[in-house]
Write an enzyme that holds these catalytic residues in place. Structure first.
Site, short mmCIF file in Angstrom:
data_model
loop_
_atom_site.label_atom_id
_atom_site.label_comp_id
_atom_site.label_asym_id
_atom_site.label_seq_id
_atom_site.Cartn_x
_atom_site.Cartn_y
_atom_site.Cartn_z
N GLU A 152 4.20 -34.63 -30.59
CA GLU A 152 4.54 -34.87 -29.18
C GLU A 152 5.88 -35.57 -29.01
OE1 GLU A 152 1.62 -37.18 -27.04
OE2 GLU A 152 2.69 -36.98 -25.15
N GLU A 246 -3.26 -37.01 -18.76
CA GLU A 246 -3.14 -38.31 -19.45
C GLU A 246 -2.47 -39.23 -18.43
OE1 GLU A 246 -0.08 -38.87 -22.38
OE2 GLU A 246 -1.50 -39.75 -23.78
C1 LER Z 1 2.44 -41.92 -24.84
O1 LER Z 1 3.40 -42.13 -23.88
C2 LER Z 1 1.82 -40.59 -24.77
O2 LER Z 1 2.22 -39.73 -24.03
C3 LER Z 1 0.67 -40.33 -25.64
O3 LER Z 1 0.29 -39.02 -25.60
C4 LER Z 1 0.95 -40.81 -27.02
O4 LER Z 1 -0.09 -41.32 -27.72
MN MN Z 2 1.24 -37.79 -23.87
#
Ligand code: LER
Ligand code: MN
Length: 268
Positions: A152, A246
């Site tokens: 990521e 998220e």
């Molecule tokens: C952190 O900013 C994030 O986007 C998560 O997916 C990382 O653990």
């Molecule tokens: Mn993330």
């Protein structure tokens, strides 16, 4: 056109009964809001009760979309780029545990904050070398466990290596671990990419997982990101995986889930 699946990221911290009871309540609420799955951000993969998690997901009628690993860094300070070899080793061992857990739960594993920051002393070139080597070894292990790894890109204010989808693609190429795919997170992309659509068009076939959050990390619809354009670009690129919210749950979890579903569901 492909149909994408909607998930939400929940933390699963510690091993007390309370955490699991709380998780079931939260999973059921997500299912009521038409989510298909849950992404679990787990602090200690060794202590995770796999059977229990599977049962909870089955009861709530949700799939496990992915496993998040970031708490290894934010809570315990372990990172794959630390200057101290014992810390790098501990981060590596913990990542292997996450991969094992991912294989038991049938879920991919996110490699994001666990990468950590490189120091001025080690420098960027050494950090890139270190990361590419450890990714290669982790990818081999993940392959034997039939687990997908998602690298990521994270914005510059959180990490100092790999901010864009292109940089993630280059790192995967450098590592030789062609099985690793990219995780595109709209919160980080909003800071680092010049265009959501162009970035997705350029890297689309390498994307294996997606995090959705608005520009302020609220639920999609609580800021100014164009999710219709993003989801259309993802689908046009052939992406057929999870889109996982998220987010910061504002003003509360129930309303943030309802808002996410209202904004994203019609676009899938
Ligand atoms: C952190 O900013 C994030 O986007 C998560 O997916 C990382 O653990
Ligand atoms: Mn993330």
């Amino acid at each position: 056109m492909s149909k994408l699946k909607l998930a939400v990221a929940f933390p699963l911290v510690g091993k007390s009964e309370f955490k699991y009871e709380g998780l079931l309540r939260r999973m059921k609420r997500a299912a009521r809001n038409q989510f298909d799955g849950v992404e679990l951000h787990i602090d200690q993969p060794r202590n995770a009760d796999t059977k229990r998690i599977k049962n909870l997901a089955r009861t709530a009628k949700l799939e496990i979309a992915a496993i998040g690993t970031g708490m290894t860094y934010t809570k315990y300070g372990l990172s794959l780029l630390d200057d101290r070899i014992e810390i790098r080793r501990a981060a590596y061992e913990t990542t292997r545990q996450y991969i094992k857990l991912g294989s038991e739960l049938g879920a991919g594993v996110v490699l994001a904050l666990i990468r950590g920051r490189y120091s001025a002393r080690s420098g960027r070139a050494k950090a890139e070398e270190r990361l590419s080597r450890v990714l290669r070894v982790l990818a081999l292990y993940a392959e034997t466990r039939k687990v997908s790894l998602f690298l990521e890109p994270i914005n510059r204010y959180e990490l100092n290596l790999i901010h864009t989808l292109t940089e993630a693609t280059e790192m995967i190429k450098k590592s030789g671990a062609s099985g690793i795919r990219i995780l595109a997170d709209t919160f980080h992309m909003n800071i680092e990419e010049s265009s959501f659509v162009k970035a997705i068009r350029a890297s689309g076939r390498h994307i294996g997982h997606v995090h959705l959050a608005d520009c302020n990390r609220g639920a999609p619809g609580q800021g100014h990101i164009d999710f219709r354009g993003i989801l259309n670009a993802l689908k046009a690129s052939g992406y057929a995986g999870w889109v996982s919210a998220e987010i910061v749950f504002k003003p509360d979890e129930a309303r943030a889930l309802a808002q996410t579903s209202r904004t994203v569901r019609p676009l899938l």
